[in-house]
Enzyme design. Structure first.
Site, mmCIF file in Angstrom:
data_model
loop_
_atom_site.group_PDB
_atom_site.id
_atom_site.type_symbol
_atom_site.label_atom_id
_atom_site.label_comp_id
_atom_site.label_asym_id
_atom_site.label_seq_id
_atom_site.Cartn_x
_atom_site.Cartn_y
_atom_site.Cartn_z
ATOM 1 N N ALA A 79 0.708 0.446 -5.084
ATOM 2 C CA ALA A 79 -0.352 -0.573 -5.081
ATOM 3 C C ALA A 79 -0.791 -0.918 -3.661
ATOM 4 C CB ALA A 79 0.090 -1.846 -5.812
ATOM 5 N N LYS A 80 -0.675 0.060 -2.764
ATOM 6 C CA LYS A 80 -1.196 -0.112 -1.400
ATOM 7 C C LYS A 80 -2.617 0.430 -1.289
ATOM 8 C CE LYS A 80 3.498 0.335 0.431
ATOM 9 N NZ LYS A 80 4.422 1.225 1.172
ATOM 10 N N ALA A 81 -3.019 1.214 -2.287
ATOM 11 C CA ALA A 81 -4.395 1.677 -2.433
ATOM 12 C C ALA A 81 -4.775 1.489 -3.893
ATOM 13 C CB ALA A 81 -4.539 3.140 -2.032
#
Length: 303
Positions: A269-271
């Site tokens: 969930a960093k992109a």
């Protein structure tokens, strides 16, 4: 690709766009994405630079991007901060070829590939930074790393400096690994007989606010390491970045962060799902100047 006389950088990059998924095609897509996110008023651009990119020639390119409002937040290593300050104090990086590193050490020279620093320049650096630290510590005994970097930028007088320009333009610079550098060493030595402390976790409060205040975030990542992770992970609580460009020479097979494909960031969930991601494999000192020149030309033609 059709190469002609007197082509502009953008014309060359557009020809590269005809080569599909190979490196040239990626160069075009990264340039186009860079132009798009810079022009989008709803998108905050987070620039991350690792490796010796200031000695490698990108100092003025990064400085000009900050000065022209093309960068909203910057992440970097302590080394790039050190080399920016070294030049702000009158030092430089010298070109040449030498095959005896032991002899270089005896001559007071430090080597970065085929670039060199002189110990006499670092002696000036040590003197200047100690004086600056004394002035800063007289006013503040406890600062976040970002606040400290801004104070450094306000303490130098060099319009070509990244730190100077970022401080004047209000662009925050985050360097969580700053202590691992000559600047960090000088700070350590200064604190042996002076009261002064940096709050590393304090930056996260401000950085998180910037992430949540931004409608969209695009990261431009040169190299990997801690700056890359900090730029991506700071967006985790908001579901990740909306777009990202990565220029790296590292490989992903070892599982290292530096070589990890940007798509992998989606699993953390960093992109975000559906985010626009482009990785260009190669030397950032070659690729990024072409990318910036092409993006600037795209923007100029669209105005």
């Amino acid at each position: 690709m059709d190469i002609k006389d007197n082509m502009s950088v953008l014309e060359l990059v557009e020809q590269m766009g005809k080569s599909g998924v190979l490196g040239a095609g990626r160069m075009y897509r990264a340039t186009k994405l860079l132009a798009d996110v810079i022009q989008d008023e709803d998108t905050a651009v987070f620039l991350s630079i690792a490796g010796p990119l200031v000695p490698g020639g990108l100092r003025k390119i990064v400085r000009d991007m900050i000065n022209d409002g093309l960068v909203d937040v910057m992440f970097t290593s302590g080394a790039n901060l050190t080399h920016d300050l070294l030049m702000a104090f009158g030092g430089d990086h010298y070109r040449g070829i030498h095959d005896n590193d032991e002899k270089l050490c005896e001559q007071g020279m430090g080597r970065i590939a085929d670039l060199y620093t002189k110990s006499e320049d670092f002696e000036v650096f040590e003197k200047e930074i100690t004086e600056i630290l004394s002035k800063i510590s007289q006013k503040e005994k406890n600062l976040t790393i970002r606040e400290f970097i801004t104070a450094l930028g306000n303490s130098v007088d060099d319009e070509s400096s990244i730190l100077y320009t970022a401080a004047k333009k209000g662009v925050p610079i985050y360097a969580p690994g700053m202590i691992d550098s000559m600047l960090g060493l000088q700070l350590f030595m200064f604190t042996q007989d002076h009261e002064f402390c940096l709050d590393a976790s304090g930056d996260m409060h401000e950085l998180s606010d910037k992430v949540f205040e931004s409608k969209k975030v695009a990261t431009v990542i040169l190299g990997g390491g801690l700056p890359k992770h900090y730029a991506l992970a700071s967006n985790l609580l908001k579901g990740g970045v909306d777009a990202a460009i990565q220029v790296t020479m590292d490989r992903g097979e070892t599982g290292s962060l530096s070589g990890a494909p940007l798509e992998e960031a989606k699993s953390w969930a960093k992109a975000k799902a559906g985010s626009k991601l482009v990785t260009v494999v190669g030397d950032a000192t070659i690729i990024f100047p072409i990318m910036v020149a092409g993006a600037r030309e795209m923007i100029s033609k669209s105005d």
